[in-house]
Design a protein around this motif. Structure first.
Motif, PDB file in Angstrom:
ATOM      1  N   TRP A 166      16.678  46.740 103.757  1.00  0.00           N
ATOM      2  CA  TRP A 166      16.661  48.174 104.063  1.00  0.00           C
ATOM      3  C   TRP A 166      15.804  48.425 105.301  1.00  0.00           C
ATOM      4  O   TRP A 166      14.737  47.830 105.460  1.00  0.00           O
ATOM      5  CB  TRP A 166      16.096  48.978 102.899  1.00  0.00           C
ATOM      6  CG  TRP A 166      17.053  49.118 101.750  1.00  0.00           C
ATOM      7  CD1 TRP A 166      17.171  48.292 100.680  1.00  0.00           C
ATOM      8  CD2 TRP A 166      18.025  50.152 101.578  1.00  0.00           C
ATOM      9  NE1 TRP A 166      18.159  48.736  99.840  1.00  0.00           N
ATOM     10  CE2 TRP A 166      18.698  49.875 100.362  1.00  0.00           C
ATOM     11  CE3 TRP A 166      18.391  51.271 102.319  1.00  0.00           C
ATOM     12  CZ2 TRP A 166      19.722  50.692  99.886  1.00  0.00           C
ATOM     13  CZ3 TRP A 166      19.405  52.088 101.842  1.00  0.00           C
ATOM     14  CH2 TRP A 166      20.060  51.799 100.637  1.00  0.00           C
ATOM     15  N   TYR A 186      15.105  58.578 107.292  1.00  0.00           N
ATOM     16  CA  TYR A 186      16.250  57.989 106.606  1.00  0.00           C
ATOM     17  C   TYR A 186      15.977  56.532 106.243  1.00  0.00           C
ATOM     18  O   TYR A 186      15.068  55.889 106.787  1.00  0.00           O
ATOM     19  CB  TYR A 186      17.512  58.071 107.464  1.00  0.00           C
ATOM     20  CG  TYR A 186      17.445  57.272 108.744  1.00  0.00           C
ATOM     21  CD1 TYR A 186      17.838  55.934 108.788  1.00  0.00           C
ATOM     22  CD2 TYR A 186      16.970  57.855 109.922  1.00  0.00           C
ATOM     23  CE1 TYR A 186      17.774  55.199 109.955  1.00  0.00           C
ATOM     24  CE2 TYR A 186      16.895  57.128 111.099  1.00  0.00           C
ATOM     25  CZ  TYR A 186      17.301  55.804 111.111  1.00  0.00           C
ATOM     26  OH  TYR A 186      17.227  55.076 112.271  1.00  0.00           O
ATOM     27  N   LEU A 198      25.237  52.094 104.624  1.00  0.00           N
ATOM     28  CA  LEU A 198      24.835  53.119 103.664  1.00  0.00           C
ATOM     29  C   LEU A 198      23.546  53.730 104.184  1.00  0.00           C
ATOM     30  O   LEU A 198      22.546  53.034 104.371  1.00  0.00           O
ATOM     31  CB  LEU A 198      24.612  52.516 102.275  1.00  0.00           C
ATOM     32  CG  LEU A 198      24.054  53.470 101.206  1.00  0.00           C
ATOM     33  CD1 LEU A 198      25.027  54.614 100.964  1.00  0.00           C
ATOM     34  CD2 LEU A 198      23.747  52.724  99.922  1.00  0.00           C
ATOM     35  N   ARG A 199      23.569  55.036 104.402  1.00  0.00           N
ATOM     36  CA  ARG A 199      22.401  55.738 104.954  1.00  0.00           C
ATOM     37  C   ARG A 199      21.998  56.842 103.988  1.00  0.00           C
ATOM     38  O   ARG A 199      22.827  57.683 103.610  1.00  0.00           O
ATOM     39  CB  ARG A 199      22.718  56.315 106.332  1.00  0.00           C
ATOM     40  CG  ARG A 199      21.583  57.117 106.957  1.00  0.00           C
ATOM     41  CD  ARG A 199      21.853  57.373 108.410  1.00  0.00           C
ATOM     42  NE  ARG A 199      20.903  58.308 109.006  1.00  0.00           N
ATOM     43  CZ  ARG A 199      20.567  58.325 110.291  1.00  0.00           C
ATOM     44  NH1 ARG A 199      21.121  57.446 111.118  1.00  0.00           N
ATOM     45  NH2 ARG A 199      19.705  59.200 110.752  1.00  0.00           N
ATOM     46  N   LEU A 200      20.725  56.857 103.616  1.00  0.00           N
ATOM     47  CA  LEU A 200      20.161  57.872 102.730  1.00  0.00           C
ATOM     48  C   LEU A 200      19.111  58.652 103.495  1.00  0.00           C
ATOM     49  O   LEU A 200      18.219  58.058 104.115  1.00  0.00           O
ATOM     50  CB  LEU A 200      19.540  57.220 101.491  1.00  0.00           C
ATOM     51  CG  LEU A 200      20.450  56.299 100.675  1.00  0.00           C
ATOM     52  CD1 LEU A 200      19.671  55.667  99.529  1.00  0.00           C
ATOM     53  CD2 LEU A 200      21.657  57.056 100.143  1.00  0.00           C
ATOM     54  N   GLY A 218      21.201  63.644 102.812  1.00  0.00           N
ATOM     55  CA  GLY A 218      21.934  63.180 101.637  1.00  0.00           C
ATOM     56  C   GLY A 218      22.386  61.751 101.823  1.00  0.00           C
ATOM     57  O   GLY A 218      21.612  60.891 102.243  1.00  0.00           O
ATOM     58  N   LEU A 219      23.663  61.507 101.570  1.00  0.00           N
ATOM     59  CA  LEU A 219      24.245  60.169 101.621  1.00  0.00           C
ATOM     60  C   LEU A 219      25.334  60.111 102.677  1.00  0.00           C
ATOM     61  O   LEU A 219      26.171  61.021 102.766  1.00  0.00           O
ATOM     62  CB  LEU A 219      24.800  59.798 100.247  1.00  0.00           C
ATOM     63  CG  LEU A 219      25.574  58.478 100.110  1.00  0.00           C
ATOM     64  CD1 LEU A 219      25.359  57.904  98.718  1.00  0.00           C
ATOM     65  CD2 LEU A 219      27.071  58.703 100.342  1.00  0.00           C
ATOM     66  N   SER A 220      25.322  59.043 103.461  1.00  0.00           N
ATOM     67  CA  SER A 220      26.386  58.778 104.422  1.00  0.00           C
ATOM     68  C   SER A 220      26.814  57.327 104.245  1.00  0.00           C
ATOM     69  O   SER A 220      25.980  56.414 104.333  1.00  0.00           O
ATOM     70  CB  SER A 220      25.902  59.030 105.851  1.00  0.00           C
ATOM     71  OG  SER A 220      26.952  58.855 106.784  1.00  0.00           O
ATOM     72  N   TRP A 221      28.107  57.099 104.006  1.00  0.00           N
ATOM     73  CA  TRP A 221      28.604  55.764 103.670  1.00  0.00           C
ATOM     74  C   TRP A 221      29.950  55.562 104.358  1.00  0.00           C
ATOM     75  O   TRP A 221      30.828  56.434 104.312  1.00  0.00           O
ATOM     76  CB  TRP A 221      28.756  55.645 102.149  1.00  0.00           C
ATOM     77  CG  TRP A 221      29.270  54.328 101.652  1.00  0.00           C
ATOM     78  CD1 TRP A 221      28.956  53.092 102.122  1.00  0.00           C
ATOM     79  CD2 TRP A 221      30.197  54.129 100.583  1.00  0.00           C
ATOM     80  NE1 TRP A 221      29.617  52.125 101.410  1.00  0.00           N
ATOM     81  CE2 TRP A 221      30.388  52.733 100.456  1.00  0.00           C
ATOM     82  CE3 TRP A 221      30.868  54.995  99.721  1.00  0.00           C
ATOM     83  CZ2 TRP A 221      31.252  52.191  99.507  1.00  0.00           C
ATOM     84  CZ3 TRP A 221      31.717  54.457  98.760  1.00  0.00           C
ATOM     85  CH2 TRP A 221      31.895  53.060  98.659  1.00  0.00           C
ATOM     86  N   ARG A 315      34.716  57.104 106.340  1.00  0.00           N
ATOM     87  CA  ARG A 315      33.325  57.548 106.183  1.00  0.00           C
ATOM     88  C   ARG A 315      33.287  58.717 105.212  1.00  0.00           C
ATOM     89  O   ARG A 315      34.174  59.587 105.235  1.00  0.00           O
ATOM     90  CB  ARG A 315      32.732  57.949 107.527  1.00  0.00           C
ATOM     91  CG  ARG A 315      31.310  58.506 107.432  1.00  0.00           C
ATOM     92  CD  ARG A 315      30.700  58.758 108.780  1.00  0.00           C
ATOM     93  NE  ARG A 315      29.457  59.513 108.669  1.00  0.00           N
ATOM     94  CZ  ARG A 315      28.673  59.832 109.691  1.00  0.00           C
ATOM     95  NH1 ARG A 315      28.999  59.440 110.910  1.00  0.00           N
ATOM     96  NH2 ARG A 315      27.581  60.533 109.510  1.00  0.00           N
ATOM     97  N   ASP A 317      30.401  61.651 103.707  1.00  0.00           N
ATOM     98  CA  ASP A 317      29.086  62.287 103.812  1.00  0.00           C
ATOM     99  C   ASP A 317      28.948  63.315 102.706  1.00  0.00           C
ATOM    100  O   ASP A 317      29.900  64.063 102.413  1.00  0.00           O
ATOM    101  CB  ASP A 317      28.910  62.990 105.168  1.00  0.00           C
ATOM    102  CG  ASP A 317      28.978  62.021 106.340  1.00  0.00           C
ATOM    103  OD1 ASP A 317      28.411  60.926 106.206  1.00  0.00           O
ATOM    104  OD2 ASP A 317      29.590  62.367 107.367  1.00  0.00           O
ATOM    105  N   GLY A 319      25.674  65.974 100.976  1.00  0.00           N
ATOM    106  CA  GLY A 319      24.264  66.349 100.941  1.00  0.00           C
ATOM    107  C   GLY A 319      24.075  67.824 101.147  1.00  0.00           C
ATOM    108  O   GLY A 319      24.978  68.639 100.888  1.00  0.00           O
TER     109      GLY A 319
END
Length: 452
Positions: A166, A186, A198-200, A218-221, A315, A317, A319
């Motif tokens: 991470w 992030y 995966l980005r939080l 939020g979450l980006s995947w 992708r 997103d 949040g």
């Protein structure tokens, strides 16, 4: 990216890469029932791409109008049958895939349609042999500016750390007013094997078809083409030509000699050719029957909108939308959900869809990109948007092209009913854009942009 060259009537290979072979067909039918004449057996030399030359027994049919050849692989659309515990494929006389050299008693099988449809298998990116060391650090910048008769100090810092796969990051800034502004915080994890991230935390959605994006936490995947660039690199359709005499073959890519190969007489296929986004020029040189050099040139424009066959980009997103970015460090409001998807259907077409939904506004689009010619690509998209009581729909048409000397982009958007935006911009009714560039003089580039 690996390049493969197959020369028929003398198969040669450059930069070997694996090819996908379809699953075998059922061949329980007896070849005798299909017309094979057992007394017509003859030992011949068989050449079949991408197999090595081999000695094989072939047969004729009872009417002497077709061959029964022990080919390998799958051959859809052709009759397969069994004889003497071996599989044979029936090929009628006149089929361009099979030629018979009577002087050397050699059968050469080259299925042009099947050769064009083969896509070389892509290997997954290898994981690093050694792990990445845990780390912790700070990047910073201090500045002292003089304006309005006074000195104005400022500073910004980027705190980062890496552990257990991470990456963590927080970016802050301070100015002479005494306020500390937080840009983003992030945690990021990337996978080379799957080509995804995966980005939080704080992130920005992908731009919509109308060029708008939203900051959120939020979450980006999704997929990241930078992790596996070979998957998203443009791949050209097969280049095919012939060599009348045994001799050298030279391939120039964008005017640079990339490789050479000695060929035998026959047809060759050049596959999986390296390419770059934008304009590409390919030159292949061989010899004709008199020994003179023969040059085959192909030019093609590859826009970023076209994906290679079988490659998908997506992708998701989700949040809370960030509010008052410049004045508040941690103020979040309405929830948002956004997603995008694109897939390459073949060398010439790509489809895609995109949507963003929040409590305030909703935007959606669907698109189709198609190669119109070697130098031109077309795009058509359907747009829809809703904000409060306003809603609208529209269509977008784009023509994109380039060559060695020029580059042209024409974009036309028309709304059937005014398209509201995610923010406070006026509803879009119509938009026109024309960009042209000419570089016919070395060191000089002339450009023109017209927008409405």
């Amino acid at each position: 990216m690996r390049t493969q060259l197959l020369s028929r009537c003398g198969f040669a290979a450059i930069g070997l890469s694996a090819m996908s072979v379809p699953a075998g067909q059922a061949w329980a039918q007896s070849c005798v029932e299909a017309g094979l004449a057992p007394a017509s057996g003859n030992v011949v030399q068989l050449r079949e791409a991408p197999q090595d030359d081999r000695t094989a027994v072939s047969y004729r049919d009872r009417d002497d109008r077709a061959w029964f050849v022990p080919l390998q692989g799958s051959h859809p659309g052709r009759t397969s049958c069994a004889y003497n515990n071996a599989r044979y494929v029936r090929i009628p006389d006149g089929d361009p895939a099979l030629t018979h050299d009577t002087e050397r008693d050699m059968l050469v099988f080259l299925d042009m349609q099947n050769a064009t449809g083969i896509i070389d298998a892509r290997r997954a990116a290898a994981s690093p042999d050694s792990g990445v060391l845990d780390s912790l650090g700070l990047n910073y910048q201090l500045a002292l500016n003089y304006s309005a008769g006074r000195l104005n100090p400022s500073a910004n810092g980027d705190f980062h750390a890496y552990t257990h796969g991470w990456y963590f990051n927080t970016a802050l800034a301070w100015n002479n007013t005494g306020r500390i502004a937080r840009y983003e915080s992030y945690a990021l994890r990337q996978s080379l094997e799957s080509g995804t991230f995966l980005r939080l935390g704080d992130a920005v959605t992908s731009p919509t078809a109308m060029g708008e994006s939203v900051q959120f936490a939020g979450l980006s995947w999704g997929t990241d083409r930078n992790l596996r660039p070979n998957d998203f690199a443009p791949v050209l359709p097969t280049l095919r030509s012939g060599s009348a005499l045994p001799g050298p073959l030279e391939v120039f890519i964008n005017d640079t000699l990339q490789f050479q190969q000695t060929l035998q007489t026959g047809v060759y296929d050049l596959r999986n050719i390296p390419a770059q986004q934008g304009f590409n020029s390919y030159t292949v040189r061989t010899l004709d029957a008199q020994g003179n050099a023969v040059t085959v040139r192909r030019e093609i424009y590859l826009p970023s909108a076209l994906l290679p066959p079988g490659i998908k980009s997506w992708r998701v997103d989700a949040g809370l939308q960030r509010e008052n970015f410049f004045n508040a460090n941690a103020k979040y409001g309405a929830p948002i959900v956004a997603g995008s998807y694109a897939a390459g259907l073949d060398h010439d077409s790509t489809v895609g869809a995109q949507a963003l939904m929040s409590r305030i506004a909703t935007v959606a689009s669907a698109s189709y990109d198609r190669r119109l010619s070697a130098l031109w690509t077309g795009h058509i998209g359907l747009l829809a948007a809703k904000r409060a009581a306003r809603q609208g729909s529209g269509i977008e048409v784009r023509l994109d092209g380039a060559s060695r000397l020029w580059r042209v982009l024409m974009d036309w958007t028309h709304a059937f009913s005014p398209l509201p935006g995610l923010g406070e911009r006026p509803a879009l009714v119509a938009q026109r854009l024309l960009r042209a560039q000419w570089s016919g003089i070395p060191g000089v580039s002339l450009g023109l942009t017209l927008a409405q």
